[in-house]
Design an enzyme around this catalytic site. Structure first.
Site, PDB file in Angstrom:
ATOM      1  N   ARG A   1       0.876  -1.179   0.000  1.00  0.00           N
ATOM      2  CA  ARG A   1       0.000   0.000   0.000  1.00  0.00           C
ATOM      3  C   ARG A   1       0.906   1.219   0.000  1.00  0.00           C
ATOM      4  NH1 ARG A   1      -0.993   2.372   4.657  1.00  0.00           N
ATOM      5  NH2 ARG A   1      -1.266   0.591   6.019  1.00  0.00           N
TER       6      ARG A   1
ATOM      7  N   HIS B   1      -3.337   4.166   5.092  1.00  0.00           N
ATOM      8  CA  HIS B   1      -4.422   3.175   5.230  1.00  0.00           C
ATOM      9  C   HIS B   1      -5.746   3.806   4.800  1.00  0.00           C
ATOM     10  CE1 HIS B   1      -7.103   0.189   6.867  1.00  0.00           C
ATOM     11  NE2 HIS B   1      -7.683   1.135   7.573  1.00  0.00           N
TER      12      HIS B   1
ATOM     13  N   TYR C   1       4.604   4.644  11.407  1.00  0.00           N
ATOM     14  CA  TYR C   1       4.932   3.225  11.608  1.00  0.00           C
ATOM     15  C   TYR C   1       5.758   2.595  10.486  1.00  0.00           C
ATOM     16  CZ  TYR C   1       0.666   2.828   8.771  1.00  0.00           C
ATOM     17  OH  TYR C   1      -0.271   2.967   7.785  1.00  0.00           O
TER      18      TYR C   1
HETATM   19  C1  LIG Z   1     -13.850  -6.680  12.529  1.00  0.00           C
HETATM   20  C2  LIG Z   1     -13.051  -5.419  12.436  1.00  0.00           C
HETATM   21  N1  LIG Z   1     -12.065  -5.170  13.299  1.00  0.00           N
HETATM   22  C3  LIG Z   1     -11.354  -4.027  13.221  1.00  0.00           C
HETATM   23  C4  LIG Z   1     -11.631  -3.101  12.254  1.00  0.00           C
HETATM   24  C5  LIG Z   1     -10.810  -1.808  12.162  1.00  0.00           C
HETATM   25  N2  LIG Z   1      -9.976  -1.921  10.952  1.00  0.00           N
HETATM   26  C6  LIG Z   1     -10.336  -1.326   9.795  1.00  0.00           C
HETATM   27  S1  LIG Z   1      -9.270  -1.649   8.563  1.00  0.00           S
HETATM   28  C7  LIG Z   1      -8.263  -2.543   9.566  1.00  0.00           C
HETATM   29  C8  LIG Z   1      -6.997  -3.170   9.041  1.00  0.00           C
HETATM   30  C9  LIG Z   1      -7.255  -4.201   7.993  1.00  0.00           C
HETATM   31  O1  LIG Z   1      -6.051  -4.563   7.381  1.00  0.00           O
HETATM   32  P1  LIG Z   1      -6.014  -5.552   6.185  1.00  0.00           P
HETATM   33  O2  LIG Z   1      -7.013  -6.637   6.365  1.00  0.00           O
HETATM   34  O3  LIG Z   1      -4.609  -5.973   5.993  1.00  0.00           O
HETATM   35  O4  LIG Z   1      -6.504  -4.711   4.917  1.00  0.00           O
HETATM   36  P2  LIG Z   1      -5.909  -3.343   4.318  1.00  0.00           P
HETATM   37  O5  LIG Z   1      -6.577  -2.224   5.036  1.00  0.00           O
HETATM   38  O6  LIG Z   1      -4.442  -3.368   4.504  1.00  0.00           O
HETATM   39  O7  LIG Z   1      -6.308  -3.339   2.887  1.00  0.00           O
HETATM   40  C10 LIG Z   1      -8.793  -2.601  10.865  1.00  0.00           C
HETATM   41  C11 LIG Z   1      -8.151  -3.315  11.982  1.00  0.00           C
HETATM   42  C12 LIG Z   1     -12.707  -3.375  11.373  1.00  0.00           C
HETATM   43  N3  LIG Z   1     -13.050  -2.534  10.396  1.00  0.00           N
HETATM   44  N4  LIG Z   1     -13.393  -4.548  11.458  1.00  0.00           N
END
Ligand SMILES: Cc1ncc(C[n+]2csc(CCOP(=O)(O)OP(=O)(O)O)c2C)c(N)n1
Length: 375
Positions: free
Chosen positions: A259, A263, A272
């Protein structure tokens, strides 16, 4: 043709790549695309970048809510979405702007969604894509359910589900893969391993050397693909989709990518990760190598690139005008879109909300507000 799932079995530690970061094509497994198809991929990647950057600008100007940029992850999204058939279904998470547009979702829907307008989630008839899923890792279960239904009805529809590396730490993810393996559902799971789940690096997400190898435990094929390579992403996705359609069950694709942006617009990645790490990945990003290849083969030139960019900019500007003309959302929308007929308890809550809003309105603005929105 050798089976790529055997040749690139996750335990070999190999990564499936066809177009390397210098724009050199490795002929083995290279797909035979027409010039028009190649120029089409180029159009998509540019359109995605222009739309992505515009969303960031709109957010900064207060014209859009939080936005999750796709920058850097277009390779796997364009490759996989292009390998799908019209009858197939896409289950995205929230970062799949490029894949969603290729599957026919208008950019207007994506912009409206991030503007907080529920109309964005009203998917046009005939576009086989589920609405954005923000809860991390829950929608693989829905994708498996849809694929199982397709199998029971003998429909030959394949269900492709995108999620991130962070999603693989959720219980739902493992339930979904287990069920898919047992019932041999026509699923393709695409994990975009973009190295971070917000601030959590992959090393804190799993102690497996790869995510692809988790497929072995569920009894189906897994493969690690260079997700910044449109060609490898296409070939692996096509092989997985064809296999699923012909009854061969699910496949797990770990698309190794990065990415490049934040985020979401609510995040500051400098807290980070280092600039050096980002710069290292920038050399391997999907557009640079693809453009190098296309220019070296004289498939595109400066004139074509300039025309594609200006067409994309015009289309994106038109979309902004269109979505900003859509009536704003109101707090009532939270209630309005959940059920076709609103249940009594929600009706009561809605009445309570409007009562409290009208009291606040009177206190704050006299009677110049309607539904919490200035008239
Ligand atoms: C069940 C849940 N827990 C926590 C969150 C908060 N949250 C939003 S995005 C994220 C990180 C997700 O990372 P990843 O699956 O690697 O996808 P990326 O954002 O890197 O595309 C988190 C922890 C959420 N949306 N849903």
């Amino acid at each position: 043709m050798p089976n790529i799932f055997d040749e690139y079995h996750p335990l070999t530690g190999k990564i499936f790549r066809i177009l390397d970061e210098n724009g050199v094509l490795h002929e083995e497994h290279a797909p035979k695309f027409s010039l028009e198809e190649l120029r089409g991929f180029y159009r998509w990647i540019i359109f995605s970048r222009v739309a992505d950057q515009k969303a960031l600008n709109l957010q900064r100007q207060g014209r859009m809510g939080t936005y999750a940029p796709v920058l850097g992850q277009e390779g796997i999204q364009i490759g996989a979405a292009s390998a799908m058939q019209p009858q197939d279904w896409l289950f995205p998470s929230y970062r799949e702007l490029a894949a969603s547009m290729i599957r026919g979702l208008p950019l207007a829907n994506i912009y409206l969604y991030w503007m907080g307008n529920e109309e964005g989630s009203r998917i046009p008839e005939g576009v086989n894509i589920f609405p954005i899923s923000v809860p991390v890792g829950t929608h693989p279960l829905h994708a498996v359910g849809a694929a199982w239904a397709s199998k029971l009805r003998r429909e030959k529809i394949v269900v492709v589900c995108f999620f991130g590396d962070g999603a693989t730490s959720e219980g739902d993810f493992h339930e979904a893969l287990n069920f898919a393996g047992v019932f041999k559902t026509p699923n393709v799971f695409i994990c975009q391993n973009n190295q971070y789940a917000i601030s959590v690096p992959f090393s804190r997400q799993s102690s497996s050397p790869t995510i692809a190898q988790k497929a072995i435990a569920y009894g189906f094929d897994g493969i690690r693909v260079d997700g910044n390579d449109i060609f490898a992403s296409y070939v692996a996705s096509k092989a997985a989709i064809d296999k699923a359609r012909s009854g061969g069950g699910p496949t797990f694709i770990e698309a190794v990518t990065f990415r490049l942006g934040a985020h979401t617009t609510a995040d500051d990645p400098r807290r980070y990760r280092t600039d050096a790490e980002v710069e290292e990945w920038r050399k391997r990003e999907p557009l640079v190598r693809f453009e190098k290849y296309l220019r070296e083969k004289r498939i595109i030139d400066d004139g074509f690139a300039a025309q594609v960019k200006s067409e994309a900019e015009r289309a994106v500007e038109e979309t902004v005008t269109q979505v900003e003309a859509v009536p704003s959302h109101t707090p009532n929308d939270v209630f309005a879109y959940m059920f076709s007929e609103m249940p009594q308890n929600l009706k009561e809550q809605l009445a309570l909300l409007n009562e409290s809003l009208s009291v606040k309105r009177e206190i704050l603005f006299g009677d110049t507000m309607r539904h919490g929105v200035p008239e």
